[in-house]
Motif scaffolding. Structure first.
Motif, PDB file in Angstrom:
ATOM      1  N   LEU A   1      -6.068  -0.382  -8.054  1.00  0.00           N
ATOM      2  CA  LEU A   1      -4.947  -0.092  -7.158  1.00  0.00           C
ATOM      3  C   LEU A   1      -4.653   1.399  -7.193  1.00  0.00           C
ATOM      4  O   LEU A   1      -4.612   2.010  -8.261  1.00  0.00           O
ATOM      5  N   GLY A   2      -4.410   1.966  -6.020  1.00  0.00           N
ATOM      6  CA  GLY A   2      -4.035   3.371  -5.915  1.00  0.00           C
ATOM      7  C   GLY A   2      -2.730   3.496  -5.149  1.00  0.00           C
ATOM      8  O   GLY A   2      -2.554   2.896  -4.090  1.00  0.00           O
ATOM      9  N   LEU A   3      -1.813   4.251  -5.697  1.00  0.00           N
ATOM     10  CA  LEU A   3      -0.509   4.480  -5.085  1.00  0.00           C
ATOM     11  C   LEU A   3      -0.392   5.967  -4.777  1.00  0.00           C
ATOM     12  O   LEU A   3      -0.536   6.802  -5.673  1.00  0.00           O
ATOM     13  N   TYR A   4      -0.166   6.286  -3.512  1.00  0.00           N
ATOM     14  CA  TYR A   4      -0.069   7.672  -3.071  1.00  0.00           C
ATOM     15  C   TYR A   4       1.247   7.804  -2.307  1.00  0.00           C
ATOM     16  O   TYR A   4       1.391   7.235  -1.221  1.00  0.00           O
ATOM     17  N   ILE A   5       2.211   8.503  -2.900  1.00  0.00           N
ATOM     18  CA  ILE A   5       3.542   8.529  -2.302  1.00  0.00           C
ATOM     19  C   ILE A   5       4.073   9.936  -2.123  1.00  0.00           C
ATOM     20  O   ILE A   5       3.806  10.824  -2.923  1.00  0.00           O
ATOM     21  N   GLU A   6       4.824  10.087  -1.044  1.00  0.00           N
ATOM     22  CA  GLU A   6       5.581  11.294  -0.791  1.00  0.00           C
ATOM     23  C   GLU A   6       7.015  10.840  -0.572  1.00  0.00           C
ATOM     24  O   GLU A   6       7.265   9.969   0.282  1.00  0.00           O
ATOM     25  N   GLY A   7       7.931  11.350  -1.361  1.00  0.00           N
ATOM     26  CA  GLY A   7       9.322  10.953  -1.250  1.00  0.00           C
ATOM     27  C   GLY A   7      10.161  12.026  -0.591  1.00  0.00           C
ATOM     28  O   GLY A   7       9.946  13.224  -0.812  1.00  0.00           O
ATOM     29  N   ILE A   8      11.136  11.605   0.210  1.00  0.00           N
ATOM     30  CA  ILE A   8      12.086  12.506   0.838  1.00  0.00           C
ATOM     31  C   ILE A   8      13.403  12.407   0.072  1.00  0.00           C
ATOM     32  O   ILE A   8      13.948  11.304  -0.078  1.00  0.00           O
ATOM     33  N   ARG A   9      13.893  13.524  -0.407  1.00  0.00           N
ATOM     34  CA  ARG A   9      15.136  13.532  -1.184  1.00  0.00           C
ATOM     35  C   ARG A   9      16.287  13.072  -0.301  1.00  0.00           C
ATOM     36  O   ARG A   9      16.428  13.500   0.835  1.00  0.00           O
ATOM     37  N   LYS A  10      17.101  12.159  -0.855  1.00  0.00           N
ATOM     38  CA  LYS A  10      18.272  11.639  -0.129  1.00  0.00           C
ATOM     39  C   LYS A  10      19.355  12.695  -0.033  1.00  0.00           C
ATOM     40  O   LYS A  10      19.516  13.516  -0.903  1.00  0.00           O
TER      41      LYS A  10
END
Length: 190
Positions: A181-190
């Motif tokens: 499994l590969g998880l690739y995430i980009e989060g936007i600060r709230k």
């Protein structure tokens, strides 16, 4: 007056500490996040796929990275291996049984960074009605302002799970007992 100054100083320190921690929404709407998988096909090649629908959030502070946390909810029916008939089989009772288990979930219990960019996430992963503790090797890819006035932070993580640990016992042969499994995430600060 002296008490008011001390209380004010304490409140200021607490506010400063809280402001440095940031909550992020994983950018699935902008297609900047992916959950991919691969499994050996008969030991001859790889079958690749992904989950097209999921949501999540994480908390991250570069000054205190080991205080971070992440939560994910995956729509198992959104599995996509680029083959409609195979995807129908994967959604069925032999594999994900999405009518009975429409969601998979991950919630971290510990995040430990070895240095500024690499570490390990430990947490509870629920799939096919079974919850097990798993570990992801993670890497921080970067962070900074985006062109639209927001602030983003990105990570990638990888792990391997044994299908039988989650009650998925369809025989795919001895080379196909585990899924990467590969998880690739980009989060936007709230």
């Amino acid at each position: 007056m002296k008490k008011l100054i001390i209380v004010g100083a304490i409140a200021s320190c607490l506010a400063s500490n809280m402001a440095s921690a940031a909550n992020y929404v994983i950018d699935t709407k902008g297609a900047h996040a992916f959950i991919n998988f691969k499994i050996k096909h008969l030991g001859y090649s790889w079958l690749h796929g992904r989950f097209n629908q999921f949501e999540g959030e994480f908390n991250y502070d570069a000054k205190k990275p080991n205080d971070s946390a992440i939560k994910l909810v995956i729509d198992t029916g959104s599995i996509d291996s680029n083959h409609a008939e195979r995807d129908k089989h994967l959604r069925g009772k032999d594999f994900l049984n999405v009518s009975k288990y429409p969601k998979a979930k991950f919630e971290s219990t510990d995040i430990t960074f070895n240095d500024a960019t690499k570490g390990t996430v430990t947490g509870n992963f629920t799939l096919h009605g079974v919850t097990k503790t798993i570990h992801f090797d993670i890497q921080k890819l970067g962070e900074g302002s985006d062109p639209w006035g927001g602030y983003r932070t990105g990570f990638e993580g990888n792990t391997k799970i044994k299908l039988a640990d989650y009650g998925i016992e369809y025989d795919l042969g001895p080379a196909s007992t585990h899924v990467d499994l590969g998880l690739y995430i980009e989060g936007i600060r709230k």
